[in-house]
Design an enzyme around this catalytic site. Structure first.
Site, mmCIF file in Angstrom:
data_model
loop_
_atom_site.group_PDB
_atom_site.id
_atom_site.type_symbol
_atom_site.label_atom_id
_atom_site.label_comp_id
_atom_site.label_asym_id
_atom_site.label_seq_id
_atom_site.Cartn_x
_atom_site.Cartn_y
_atom_site.Cartn_z
ATOM 1 C CG HIS A 14 -7.665 -5.077 7.502
ATOM 2 N ND1 HIS A 14 -7.195 -6.214 6.896
ATOM 3 C CD2 HIS A 14 -7.229 -4.039 6.721
ATOM 4 C CE1 HIS A 14 -6.505 -5.901 5.809
ATOM 5 N NE2 HIS A 14 -6.499 -4.585 5.687
ATOM 6 C CD GLU A 16 -2.923 -1.303 0.201
ATOM 7 O OE1 GLU A 16 -2.905 -0.477 -0.728
ATOM 8 O OE2 GLU A 16 -3.724 -2.253 0.268
ATOM 9 C CG HIS A 75 -4.472 0.110 5.734
ATOM 10 N ND1 HIS A 75 -5.844 0.292 5.607
ATOM 11 C CD2 HIS A 75 -4.219 -1.123 5.208
ATOM 12 C CE1 HIS A 75 -6.366 -0.771 5.013
ATOM 13 N NE2 HIS A 75 -5.410 -1.651 4.778
ATOM 14 C CD GLU A 124 -14.417 11.423 24.903
ATOM 15 O OE1 GLU A 124 -13.320 11.507 24.362
ATOM 16 O OE2 GLU A 124 -14.774 12.147 25.846
ATOM 17 C CG HIS A 126 -9.415 -3.215 2.465
ATOM 18 N ND1 HIS A 126 -8.713 -3.583 1.348
ATOM 19 C CD2 HIS A 126 -8.483 -3.182 3.464
ATOM 20 C CE1 HIS A 126 -7.437 -3.776 1.643
ATOM 21 N NE2 HIS A 126 -7.279 -3.527 2.937
#
Ligand code: 13P
Ligand code: ZN
Length: 278
Positions: free
Chosen positions: A146, A121, A144, A174, A215
């Site tokens: 998941h 990525e 990044h 919050e 994703h």
């Protein structure tokens, strides 16, 4: 700095901190197997306390134009690295790279032992760094992962970034305090490509958080804690949504309450992300 007076890279805070955070993310269930990737822009003077910056181990073609970051140094996770192993074996699972002067290569200064490559990525990371730096020149981190509930939510919630953000704001008091700027949302796309990198970077001009439907999520920040904290907060709100979406709703935080909270804190929140008053 003389080579002999250099400090061990294994003691560098930017190496140890990634290991610790990656381990926590693995234990939270955000990063099964090799999922997720991290990149952090590093200060050249700081890195030179640990590495001889004249020595390039190898050059790696990056397949897109990264000229805007020419000469910049980043620490990145390796493609295929298991987050649970980064802390114990950093030299195999991390790499310190410098973007070449023409922006076409990553000059490997340390790590990626065993012939590894930077995360698949890298386009989304490099392009998102460029976008975030234009919004905040102190931004350093792109992260990044998941997270389970955010991922689950993209299967059952409308994929509209205004509605998605608004739902997350409603789930925890919050939320609006931590991400008043909202969350960008991309449809499912093929990952690891320049196209998803460009689409992510486009969203990152406006948002610090970008969800990839079905994703995962991207977060950004000046520090690893800040980027991680944003994702953690969104994931908590998504968890509350997934625990309650199928149950009768007896109570809610109203839009008036959310707005008065945001206004009491002088937050620059996305007023246009609230549903229009009928
Ligand atoms: P990498 O192991 O190449 O970083 O890929 C993991 C991932 O999450 C892809 O989106
Ligand atoms: Zn991913």
């Amino acid at each position: 700095m003389k080579i002999s007076s250099m400090k061990s890279i294994f003691t560098a805070p930017f190496v140890t901190e990634i290991g610790k955070t990656a381990g926590n993310m693995y234990r939270l269930g955000y990063d099964e197997r090799n999922s997720g990737n991290i990149s952090i822009l590093l200060d050249e003077n700081m890195v030179s306390e640990y590495l001889d910056l004249r020595f390039v181990k190898r050059e790696i073609e990056i397949g897109f134009d990264a000229k805007e970051l020419a000469g910049k140094i980043l620490i990145v996770t390796a493609s295929g690295s298991y987050f649970k192993n980064i802390q114990s074996t950093p030299a195999e699972n991390l790499g310190i790279i410098r973007i070449s002067a023409d922006g076409s290569k990553a000059e490997l200064l340390w790590g990626l032992n065993g012939g590894g490559k930077p995360t698949s990525e890298l386009p989304a990371h490099i392009m998102s760094h460029i976008s975030r730096l234009s919004a905040d020149h102190d931004n350093k981190v792109i992260l990044h992962c998941h997270p389970t509930n955010l991922l689950a939510m993209t299967f059952v919630h409308e994929l509209d970034e205004k509605k998605f953000t608004h739902t997350l704001w409603q789930m925890c008091t919050e939320s609006i305090m931590i991400f008043p700027d909202g969350i960008g949302l991309l449809p499912w796309m093929v990952c690891g490509t320049n196209e998803i990198g460009e689409a992510t970077a486009e969203k990152m001009r406006e948002f610090r958080l970008v969800v990839w439907a079905m994703h995962g999520i991207y977060g950004s920040g000046r520090t690893l804690d800040e980027a991680f904290g944003l994702i953690e907060t969104a994931e908590k709100a998504a968890q509350v949504y997934m625990l309650t979406a199928h149950l009768p709703r007896l109570n809610t935080i109203t839009d008036e309450q959310l707005k008065s909270l945001a206004e009491s804190l002088n937050l620059n929140y996305r007023k246009d992300f609230f549903p229009k008053q009928k």
